[in-house]
Design a protein around this motif. Structure first.
Motif, PDB file in Angstrom:
ATOM      1  N   ILE A  68      39.948 -14.137 -11.275  1.00 33.23           N
ATOM      2  CA  ILE A  68      38.749 -14.171 -10.618  1.00 33.23           C
ATOM      3  C   ILE A  68      38.691 -13.092  -9.471  1.00 33.23           C
ATOM      4  O   ILE A  68      37.724 -12.065  -9.115  1.00 33.23           O
ATOM      5  N   TYR A  69      39.700 -13.328  -8.617  1.00 31.86           N
ATOM      6  CA  TYR A  69      39.843 -12.111  -7.442  1.00 31.86           C
ATOM      7  C   TYR A  69      40.030 -10.732  -8.035  1.00 31.86           C
ATOM      8  O   TYR A  69      39.352  -9.980  -7.582  1.00 31.86           O
ATOM      9  N   GLU A  70      40.832 -10.450  -9.100  1.00 29.07           N
ATOM     10  CA  GLU A  70      40.922  -9.096  -9.604  1.00 29.07           C
ATOM     11  C   GLU A  70      39.643  -8.755 -10.069  1.00 29.07           C
ATOM     12  O   GLU A  70      39.650  -7.277  -9.993  1.00 29.07           O
ATOM     13  N   ARG A  71      38.893  -9.685 -10.914  1.00 28.93           N
ATOM     14  CA  ARG A  71      37.686  -9.204 -11.336  1.00 28.93           C
ATOM     15  C   ARG A  71      36.724  -8.592 -10.109  1.00 28.93           C
ATOM     16  O   ARG A  71      36.277  -7.506 -10.302  1.00 28.93           O
ATOM     17  N   ASP A  72      36.719  -9.181  -9.116  1.00 27.99           N
ATOM     18  CA  ASP A  72      35.929  -9.151  -7.863  1.00 27.99           C
ATOM     19  C   ASP A  72      36.296  -7.782  -7.275  1.00 27.99           C
ATOM     20  O   ASP A  72      35.436  -6.774  -6.956  1.00 27.99           O
ATOM     21  N   PRO A  78      38.682  -8.983 -16.562  1.00 27.75           N
ATOM     22  CA  PRO A  78      40.175  -9.034 -17.372  1.00 27.75           C
ATOM     23  C   PRO A  78      39.898  -9.636 -18.458  1.00 27.75           C
ATOM     24  O   PRO A  78      39.399 -10.438 -18.865  1.00 27.75           O
ATOM     25  N   ALA A  79      40.842  -8.874 -19.506  1.00 27.08           N
ATOM     26  CA  ALA A  79      40.608  -9.528 -20.922  1.00 27.08           C
ATOM     27  C   ALA A  79      42.229  -9.172 -21.543  1.00 27.08           C
ATOM     28  O   ALA A  79      42.875  -8.631 -20.806  1.00 27.08           O
ATOM     29  N   SER A  97      49.607 -10.012 -17.171  1.00 29.90           N
ATOM     30  CA  SER A  97      48.895  -8.909 -17.206  1.00 29.90           C
ATOM     31  C   SER A  97      47.654  -9.178 -18.068  1.00 29.90           C
ATOM     32  O   SER A  97      47.586 -10.071 -18.721  1.00 29.90           O
ATOM     33  N   ALA A  98      46.601  -8.284 -17.671  1.00 32.16           N
ATOM     34  CA  ALA A  98      45.470  -8.254 -18.512  1.00 32.16           C
ATOM     35  C   ALA A  98      44.800  -6.646 -18.378  1.00 32.16           C
ATOM     36  O   ALA A  98      45.143  -6.002 -17.707  1.00 32.16           O
ATOM     37  N   ARG A  99      43.944  -6.468 -19.434  1.00 31.50           N
ATOM     38  CA  ARG A  99      43.140  -5.204 -19.565  1.00 31.50           C
ATOM     39  C   ARG A  99      41.887  -5.317 -18.785  1.00 31.50           C
ATOM     40  O   ARG A  99      41.119  -6.503 -18.801  1.00 31.50           O
ATOM     41  N   GLY A 100      41.818  -4.431 -17.882  1.00 34.25           N
ATOM     42  CA  GLY A 100      40.608  -4.638 -16.848  1.00 34.25           C
ATOM     43  C   GLY A 100      39.406  -3.741 -17.498  1.00 34.25           C
ATOM     44  O   GLY A 100      39.434  -2.435 -17.520  1.00 34.25           O
ATOM     45  N   VAL A 101      38.300  -4.431 -18.151  1.00 42.49           N
ATOM     46  CA  VAL A 101      37.375  -3.622 -18.798  1.00 42.49           C
ATOM     47  C   VAL A 101      36.264  -3.413 -17.714  1.00 42.49           C
ATOM     48  O   VAL A 101      35.724  -4.232 -17.090  1.00 42.49           O
ATOM     49  N   PRO A 102      36.053  -2.189 -17.638  1.00 40.55           N
ATOM     50  CA  PRO A 102      34.819  -1.816 -16.502  1.00 40.55           C
ATOM     51  C   PRO A 102      33.604  -2.562 -16.792  1.00 40.55           C
ATOM     52  O   PRO A 102      33.213  -2.569 -17.792  1.00 40.55           O
ATOM     53  N   PHE A 103      32.808  -2.901 -15.580  1.00 38.65           N
ATOM     54  CA  PHE A 103      31.861  -3.675 -15.845  1.00 38.65           C
ATOM     55  C   PHE A 103      30.856  -2.750 -16.442  1.00 38.65           C
ATOM     56  O   PHE A 103      29.853  -3.354 -17.194  1.00 38.65           O
ATOM     57  N   ALA A 104      30.772  -1.694 -16.229  1.00 37.60           N
ATOM     58  CA  ALA A 104      29.818  -0.502 -16.939  1.00 37.60           C
ATOM     59  C   ALA A 104      29.906  -0.848 -18.528  1.00 37.60           C
ATOM     60  O   ALA A 104      29.088  -0.396 -19.144  1.00 37.60           O
ATOM     61  N   ASP A 105      31.112  -1.106 -19.078  1.00 35.12           N
ATOM     62  CA  ASP A 105      31.259  -1.128 -20.517  1.00 35.12           C
ATOM     63  C   ASP A 105      30.983  -2.544 -21.108  1.00 35.12           C
ATOM     64  O   ASP A 105      30.979  -2.837 -22.179  1.00 35.12           O
ATOM     65  N   ARG A 109      28.529 -12.355 -17.610  1.00 38.66           N
ATOM     66  CA  ARG A 109      27.962 -13.514 -16.945  1.00 38.66           C
ATOM     67  C   ARG A 109      28.850 -13.728 -15.627  1.00 38.66           C
ATOM     68  O   ARG A 109      30.248 -13.735 -15.821  1.00 38.66           O
ATOM     69  N   ASP A 110      28.293 -14.509 -14.457  1.00 44.49           N
ATOM     70  CA  ASP A 110      29.112 -14.676 -13.665  1.00 44.49           C
ATOM     71  C   ASP A 110      29.896 -16.065 -13.632  1.00 44.49           C
ATOM     72  O   ASP A 110      29.244 -17.167 -14.149  1.00 44.49           O
ATOM     73  N   VAL A 111      31.377 -16.155 -13.628  1.00 46.64           N
ATOM     74  CA  VAL A 111      31.675 -17.530 -13.309  1.00 46.64           C
ATOM     75  C   VAL A 111      32.327 -17.282 -11.737  1.00 46.64           C
ATOM     76  O   VAL A 111      33.028 -16.324 -11.183  1.00 46.64           O
TER      77      VAL A 111
END
Length: 136
Positions: A68-72, A78-79, A97-105, A109-111
């Motif tokens: 969640i921190y990495e997302r913010d 993160p996917a 590790s995770a793939r960081g999908v840009p929010f623009a894509d 919803r917010d968790v």
């Protein structure tokens, strides 16, 4: 092996299983992704991180909290999670590790946070299972 989203009052819960401890961590993280987005794009770059904690449940909590921190901080969803868990002396460590999908894509919803409410992490005959509630 995988995850299922479960309704939980005003929150959302993830029930997951995996053949290994790292597998169930990644499955819960995949559930977190699904709670935030129905269909994440296949875009984005992988990022890695590690987390340490004194117990397995604390490690699962801290791992999800780090996502969640990495997302913010990164501004990504993160996917496609991968995780390996090991014991190192008195601590547990997850290399992830995770793939960081840009929010623009994505339409996400917010968790808000992971909770300890009803958290369960247990070894089974088939591997591991977990139940985690997220504050939405």
């Amino acid at each position: 092996m995988g995850f299922t989203l479960r309704d939980h009052t005003a929150d959302v819960a993830v029930e997951a299983d995996g053949e290994s401890l790292g597998g169930v961590f990644a499955a819960v993280a995949d559930g977190l992704t699904a709670a935030m987005c129905d269909d994440p794009a296949e875009t984005g770059d992988r990022f890695s991180f590690s987390v340490r904690a004194e117990g397995r449940e604390a490690l699962l909590f801290d791992y999800l909290d780090q996502l969640i921190y990495e997302r913010d901080v990164r501004g990504v969803l993160p996917a496609a999670h991968e995780a390996t868990v090991r014991r190192e002396g008195d601590e547990w460590v997850v290399e992830a590790s995770a793939r960081g999908v840009p929010f623009a894509d994505v339409d996400a919803r917010d968790v808000k946070a992971v909770t300890y409410s009803e958290m369960r992490l247990a070894e089974t005959d088939a591997g591991w299972e977990a139940y985690v509630v997220f504050d939405v």
